[in-house]
Scaffold this motif. Structure first.
Motif, PDB file in Angstrom:
ATOM      1  N   UNK A 207       0.876  -1.088  -0.075  1.00  0.00           N
ATOM      2  CA  UNK A 207      -0.005  -0.030  -0.012  1.00  0.00           C
ATOM      3  C   UNK A 207       0.706   1.078   0.064  1.00  0.00           C
ATOM      4  N   UNK A 208       0.420   2.356  -0.574  1.00  0.00           N
ATOM      5  CA  UNK A 208       1.397   3.414  -0.724  1.00  0.00           C
ATOM      6  C   UNK A 208       1.623   4.165   0.486  1.00  0.00           C
ATOM      7  N   UNK A 209       0.785   4.052   1.433  1.00  0.00           N
ATOM      8  CA  UNK A 209       1.120   4.400   2.727  1.00  0.00           C
ATOM      9  C   UNK A 209       1.906   3.717   3.708  1.00  0.00           C
ATOM     10  N   UNK A 210       2.296   2.657   3.375  1.00  0.00           N
ATOM     11  CA  UNK A 210       2.883   1.794   4.114  1.00  0.00           C
ATOM     12  C   UNK A 210       4.125   2.225   4.845  1.00  0.00           C
ATOM     13  N   UNK A 211       4.932   2.893   4.159  1.00  0.00           N
ATOM     14  CA  UNK A 211       6.400   3.396   4.544  1.00  0.00           C
ATOM     15  C   UNK A 211       6.052   4.485   5.498  1.00  0.00           C
ATOM     16  N   UNK A 212       5.181   5.390   5.221  1.00  0.00           N
ATOM     17  CA  UNK A 212       4.849   6.659   5.744  1.00  0.00           C
ATOM     18  C   UNK A 212       4.333   6.266   7.210  1.00  0.00           C
ATOM     19  N   UNK A 213       3.355   5.354   7.339  1.00  0.00           N
ATOM     20  CA  UNK A 213       2.846   5.270   8.583  1.00  0.00           C
ATOM     21  C   UNK A 213       3.915   4.376   9.271  1.00  0.00           C
ATOM     22  N   UNK A 214       4.713   3.312   9.035  1.00  0.00           N
ATOM     23  CA  UNK A 214       5.806   2.812   9.607  1.00  0.00           C
ATOM     24  C   UNK A 214       6.726   4.024  10.395  1.00  0.00           C
ATOM     25  N   UNK A 215       7.010   4.613   9.438  1.00  0.00           N
ATOM     26  CA  UNK A 215       7.839   5.890   9.850  1.00  0.00           C
ATOM     27  C   UNK A 215       7.303   6.706  10.996  1.00  0.00           C
ATOM     28  N   UNK A 216       6.167   7.110  10.992  1.00  0.00           N
ATOM     29  CA  UNK A 216       5.509   7.925  12.026  1.00  0.00           C
ATOM     30  C   UNK A 216       5.345   7.055  13.319  1.00  0.00           C
ATOM     31  N   UNK A 217       5.014   5.783  13.109  1.00  0.00           N
ATOM     32  CA  UNK A 217       4.563   4.971  14.222  1.00  0.00           C
ATOM     33  C   UNK A 217       5.859   4.773  15.045  1.00  0.00           C
ATOM     34  N   UNK A 218       7.055   4.491  14.213  1.00  0.00           N
ATOM     35  CA  UNK A 218       8.383   4.407  14.870  1.00  0.00           C
ATOM     36  C   UNK A 218       8.886   5.607  15.674  1.00  0.00           C
ATOM     37  N   UNK A 219       8.556   6.731  14.802  1.00  0.00           N
ATOM     38  CA  UNK A 219       9.118   7.915  15.602  1.00  0.00           C
ATOM     39  C   UNK A 219       8.183   8.379  16.620  1.00  0.00           C
TER      40      UNK A 219
END
Length: 330
Positions: free
Chosen positions: A198-210
């Protein structure tokens, strides 16, 4: 107790095999979750487990297992980076093993109200501890450059600048308060191709990790485990993406070999290896487990055994964006 298991952790059998719990041993389940590792350890008569989780829901859900364990399981609501302090508070100077399952849990992903998943409509939260700034707070407060750095470093998203620019433009029109809203913004920048994530996968991962400071937590937790493990005690870590696995791999490599002084600092004494690496290559899920649980496809397990060498000097944390700095506009 295995008859009561509600959740089978990814690479659970392999993790417990490497941990090698024995009668009378004391173990730390540093990411308790649904208690899968703890159940398996407690199946060995006479073992004791200290279960740690920053998610209060996981702790509350684990009380039934505490009752069934007959005094052999203690649950503590805390960050796993504090595992050495948790052990000290329990009167334990050293333990026989530490196991960690790093990252977000399936239970958290499946709860729409927690806001972890772009596949479920919910508030843009993603906090594991349910305290402190949410992802909604971050996307509302962070500068465009900070957002781009966060999304690039923690999500490895090559369109990070475009995503950050789109977030800043969208928040001028209305607050970004839901997972659905953020996913829609990202999807306008990152175009999905057939059979890709999904196109949002990496952005969601980044914000969750952060927002959860997950990579700092992992760095600190590994060093804490080194301090509390007895000689012969084992550390087993299961991670789910390359950033986590790289940290674990580099930690084991650094601790698995002697450190020496350089020609620039010849006075530095040689440090003996504090760990013997047990997994030359990461252990991954077999086809049957991947078929039963697609999330296991990305899982990697690494394990090492503590030697009797002194603890190495703690690593300096990387100089990436930090939650406190971003939220105060620093």
């Amino acid at each position: 107790m295995s008859a009561h298991a509600r959740h089978v952790p990814v690479l659970g059998r392999e993790a417990v095999d490497f941990l090698a719990p024995r009668t009378g041993g004391i173990y730390v389940d540093a990411t308790f979750g649904a208690g899968g590792y703890s159940r398996a350890i407690l199946d060995i008569a006479g073992t004791r487990v200290i279960g740690i989780d920053r998610d209060r829901t996981a702790i509350l859900d684990g009380f039934d297992l505490v009752d069934r364990a007959g005094g052999r399981l203690t649950l503590v609501e805390d960050r796993f980076s504090d595992l050495a302090d948790v052990c000290a508070a329990q009167g334990l100077e050293a333990v026989d093993g530490v196991v960690m399952d790093v990252g977000v849990s399936s239970m958290q992903l499946d709860q729409a109200a927690r806001g972890f998943s772009f596949r479920l409509s919910g508030p843009l939260d993603m906090r594991m501890a349910q305290s402190g700034p949410t992802v909604a707070d971050v996307v509302a407060k962070a500068s465009e450059s900070d957002l781009a750095n966060i999304i690039y470093i923690f999500g490895e998203e090559r369109h990070s600048r475009g995503v950050a620019r789109a977030i800043v433009a969208a928040r001028k029109e209305a607050p970004i308060a839901t997972t659905e809203a953020l996913a829609g913004i990202v999807a306008k920048v990152v175009r999905a191709k057939p059979n890709e994530i999904h196109p949002a996968t990496r952005t969601f991962q980044a914000l969750r990790i952060f927002v959860n400071e997950e990579l700092d937590e992992l760095h600190l937790a590994l060093s804490a485990a080194e301090r509390v493990l007895k000689p012969g005690g084992r550390l087993v870590v299961v991670s789910f993406h390359s950033l986590e696995d790289r940290i674990v791999k580099n930690f084991f490599i650094a601790r698995g070999k002697a450190s020496t002084g350089s020609r620039h600092r010849p006075e530095v004494a040689q440090s003996a290896p504090s760990f013997q690496i047990l997994t030359k290559r990461p252990v991954t899920a077999d086809d049957a487990e991947v078929a039963a649980n697609p999330r296991s496809r990305s899982a990697k397990l690494r394990a090492a055994e503590r030697t009797d060498a002194p603890v190495h000097e703690a690593d300096t944390l990387p100089s990436w964006p930090r939650l406190a700095d971003v939220m105060r506009g620093g």
